[in-house]
Design an enzyme around this catalytic site. Structure first.
Site, short mmCIF file in Angstrom:
data_model
loop_
_atom_site.label_atom_id
_atom_site.label_comp_id
_atom_site.label_asym_id
_atom_site.label_seq_id
_atom_site.Cartn_x
_atom_site.Cartn_y
_atom_site.Cartn_z
N ARG A 174 -57.08 -43.68 -69.14
CA ARG A 174 -56.04 -43.11 -68.28
C ARG A 174 -55.21 -42.06 -69.01
O ARG A 174 -54.56 -41.22 -68.39
CB ARG A 174 -55.07 -44.21 -67.80
CG ARG A 174 -55.74 -45.27 -66.96
CD ARG A 174 -54.83 -46.47 -66.83
NE ARG A 174 -54.53 -47.07 -68.14
CZ ARG A 174 -53.69 -48.09 -68.33
NH1 ARG A 174 -53.06 -48.62 -67.30
NH2 ARG A 174 -53.48 -48.58 -69.54
N ARG A 223 -34.06 -23.08 -82.35
CA ARG A 223 -32.77 -23.66 -81.93
C ARG A 223 -32.16 -24.31 -83.16
O ARG A 223 -32.81 -25.04 -83.89
CB ARG A 223 -32.97 -24.68 -80.80
CG ARG A 223 -33.50 -24.05 -79.51
CD ARG A 223 -33.68 -25.12 -78.43
NE ARG A 223 -34.32 -24.62 -77.24
CZ ARG A 223 -33.73 -24.43 -76.06
NH1 ARG A 223 -32.44 -24.70 -75.91
NH2 ARG A 223 -34.41 -24.00 -75.02
N HIS A 257 -27.83 -26.73 -86.18
CA HIS A 257 -26.63 -27.27 -85.55
C HIS A 257 -26.18 -28.58 -86.21
O HIS A 257 -27.00 -29.34 -86.72
CB HIS A 257 -26.90 -27.54 -84.06
CG HIS A 257 -27.21 -26.28 -83.29
ND1 HIS A 257 -27.82 -26.28 -82.07
CD2 HIS A 257 -26.96 -24.98 -83.58
CE1 HIS A 257 -27.95 -25.03 -81.64
NE2 HIS A 257 -27.45 -24.22 -82.54
N LYS A 280 -29.36 -38.14 -84.56
CA LYS A 280 -30.37 -37.77 -83.55
C LYS A 280 -31.71 -38.39 -83.91
O LYS A 280 -32.09 -38.43 -85.09
CB LYS A 280 -30.54 -36.25 -83.50
CG LYS A 280 -29.31 -35.54 -83.00
CD LYS A 280 -29.32 -34.05 -83.26
CE LYS A 280 -27.91 -33.49 -83.06
NZ LYS A 280 -27.75 -32.13 -83.57
N HIS A 335 -29.59 -29.74 -88.01
CA HIS A 335 -30.87 -29.86 -87.32
C HIS A 335 -31.28 -28.53 -86.70
O HIS A 335 -30.45 -27.85 -86.07
CB HIS A 335 -30.76 -30.91 -86.20
CG HIS A 335 -32.02 -31.11 -85.44
ND1 HIS A 335 -32.08 -31.08 -84.07
CD2 HIS A 335 -33.30 -31.32 -85.86
CE1 HIS A 335 -33.33 -31.29 -83.69
NE2 HIS A 335 -34.08 -31.44 -84.75
N TYR A 356 -34.69 -35.92 -77.43
CA TYR A 356 -33.99 -36.64 -78.48
C TYR A 356 -32.88 -37.51 -77.96
O TYR A 356 -32.26 -37.24 -76.94
CB TYR A 356 -33.52 -35.75 -79.63
CG TYR A 356 -32.84 -34.45 -79.29
CD1 TYR A 356 -33.54 -33.39 -78.77
CD2 TYR A 356 -31.48 -34.29 -79.54
CE1 TYR A 356 -32.92 -32.18 -78.50
CE2 TYR A 356 -30.86 -33.09 -79.28
CZ TYR A 356 -31.58 -32.05 -78.76
OH TYR A 356 -30.96 -30.86 -78.49
N GLU A 406 -19.01 -29.11 -82.16
CA GLU A 406 -20.40 -28.68 -82.44
C GLU A 406 -20.37 -27.33 -83.15
O GLU A 406 -19.68 -26.42 -82.69
CB GLU A 406 -21.13 -28.45 -81.11
CG GLU A 406 -21.53 -29.70 -80.40
CD GLU A 406 -23.01 -30.00 -80.58
OE1 GLU A 406 -23.81 -29.06 -80.73
OE2 GLU A 406 -23.34 -31.19 -80.60
N ASP A 438 -26.55 -18.68 -82.28
CA ASP A 438 -27.22 -18.92 -83.55
C ASP A 438 -27.41 -17.62 -84.34
O ASP A 438 -27.36 -17.62 -85.57
CB ASP A 438 -28.56 -19.63 -83.32
CG ASP A 438 -28.37 -21.04 -82.77
OD1 ASP A 438 -27.24 -21.57 -82.88
OD2 ASP A 438 -29.32 -21.60 -82.21
C1 LIG Z 1 -26.55 -29.53 -76.79
C2 LIG Z 1 -25.95 -29.47 -75.37
C3 LIG Z 1 -25.87 -28.28 -74.69
N1 LIG Z 1 -25.32 -28.24 -73.46
C4 LIG Z 1 -25.27 -26.95 -72.76
C5 LIG Z 1 -24.41 -25.91 -73.44
C6 LIG Z 1 -25.13 -24.61 -73.14
O1 LIG Z 1 -24.65 -24.08 -71.92
C7 LIG Z 1 -26.58 -25.01 -72.97
C8 LIG Z 1 -27.45 -24.65 -74.17
O2 LIG Z 1 -26.79 -25.15 -75.33
P1 LIG Z 1 -27.26 -24.73 -76.79
O3 LIG Z 1 -27.56 -23.28 -76.81
O4 LIG Z 1 -26.28 -25.27 -77.76
O5 LIG Z 1 -28.64 -25.55 -76.86
P2 LIG Z 1 -29.57 -25.73 -78.13
O6 LIG Z 1 -29.58 -24.49 -78.94
O7 LIG Z 1 -30.85 -26.28 -77.67
O8 LIG Z 1 -28.76 -26.84 -78.95
C9 LIG Z 1 -29.41 -27.94 -79.51
O9 LIG Z 1 -30.06 -27.52 -80.71
C10 LIG Z 1 -30.72 -28.55 -81.43
C11 LIG Z 1 -31.26 -27.95 -82.69
C12 LIG Z 1 -29.89 -29.75 -81.62
O10 LIG Z 1 -29.99 -30.47 -82.61
C13 LIG Z 1 -29.02 -30.18 -80.49
O11 LIG Z 1 -28.08 -31.15 -80.87
C14 LIG Z 1 -28.36 -29.01 -79.82
O12 LIG Z 1 -27.35 -28.49 -80.69
O13 LIG Z 1 -26.59 -26.41 -72.72
C15 LIG Z 1 -24.84 -29.38 -72.86
O14 LIG Z 1 -24.33 -29.33 -71.72
N2 LIG Z 1 -24.91 -30.56 -73.51
C16 LIG Z 1 -25.46 -30.66 -74.75
O15 LIG Z 1 -25.54 -31.80 -75.34
#
Ligand SMILES: Cc1cn([C@H]2C[C@H](O)[C@@H](COP(=O)(O)OP(=O)(O)O[C@H]3O[C@@H](C)C(=O)[C@@H](O)[C@H]3O)O2)c(=O)[nH]c1=O
Length: 201
Positions: free
Chosen positions: A23, A59, A62, A72, A119, A132, A143, A169
């Site tokens: 499956r 990404r 962070h 995480k 990370h 995660y 953050e 970033d």
């Molecule tokens: C991380 C996060 C983002 N958001 C929103 C904020 C923004 O409008 C959108 C995208 O956010 P970011 O650009 O920060 O997403 P991203 O770059 O994917 O951030 C992530 O990167 C990796 C490496 C990690 O380890 C995570 O903890 C997180 O920091 O999502 C949330 O609502 N809740 C969350 O927990």
């Protein structure tokens, strides 16, 4: 579950057993018992995250303020990614050290990074999904980002693909700049937090 400690003590790679059949496949990427054995306390679960990325998307790097910090537990259910953990805890004996592991739905490897560790990852294929479990809820003021292109870190991004970074970033400071502005988690505060979590169980 096979467990391997990474170059940063306290960060672990977990490789679960997979059960393929006609499956498809069944796997449990997170299992509490082997986790507690090496980490010393169960994973607190406040939030699960999922993002999908194009090939070449980077990404990170962070991290969240400690305390409380955000631990995480990361795996890749679709596509493939290179996951990177960096010790950004000011005063840590392994400050600036990084390690990287390929995560994909072949081995279903997972990475655990405790509070205070940076990370980042790169998607190696289109439509790569990262999933995660996070120990604390999203708290935007706590953050922060460090440049994933910081030459002093020399993170292992492949050179055969165009890298795609968010504006946040791209504009992030280097590790040295973050350290001199007092942005980084302190190693002693991280150790105190780990002790507290082990006592709370
Ligand atoms: C991380 C996060 C983002 N958001 C929103 C904020 C923004 O409008 C959108 C995208 O956010 P970011 O650009 O920060 O997403 P991203 O770059 O994917 O951030 C992530 O990167 C990796 C490496 C990690 O380890 C995570 O903890 C997180 O920091 O999502 C949330 O609502 N809740 C969350 O927990």
């Amino acid at each position: 579950m096979e467990v391997r400690e990474l170059k940063i003590p306290g960060c672990f790679e977990f490789t679960p057993r997979s059960f393929p059949d006609e499956r498809g496949v069944f796997v449990s990427p997170y299992q509490e018992e082997p986790f507690v054995k090496v980490v010393g306390h169960p994973l607190r679960l406040a939030q699960s995250n999922h993002s999908r990325s194009r090939r070449g998307s980077v990404r990170g790097l962070h991290f969240a303020d400690v305390p409380p910090g955000q631990a995480k537990y990361v795996y890749c259910p679709s596509g493939a990614l290179l996951d990177v953990v960096v010790d950004i805890r000011a005063g840590s004996p392994t400050f600036g050290v990084w390690d990287a592991v390929r995560l994909d739905p072949v081995d279903f490897r997972a990475m655990y990074l405790p509070e205070g560790i940076g990370h980042a990852f790169i998607a190696l294929e289109d439509d790569t999904v990262i999933s995660y479990l996070c120990s604390t809820p999203y708290n935007p003021p706590a953050e922060h980002a460090i440049s994933p292109m910081d030459p002093a870190l020399g993170l292992p991004w492949p050179d055969d693909m165009e890298l795609l970074l968010s504006q946040k970033d791209t504009a992030a400071p280097t590790l040295a700049e973050a350290e001199s502005s007092g942005l980084l988690p302190r190693y002693d505060e991280c150790l105190a937090r780990y002790r507290e979590l082990r006592i709370l169980g």
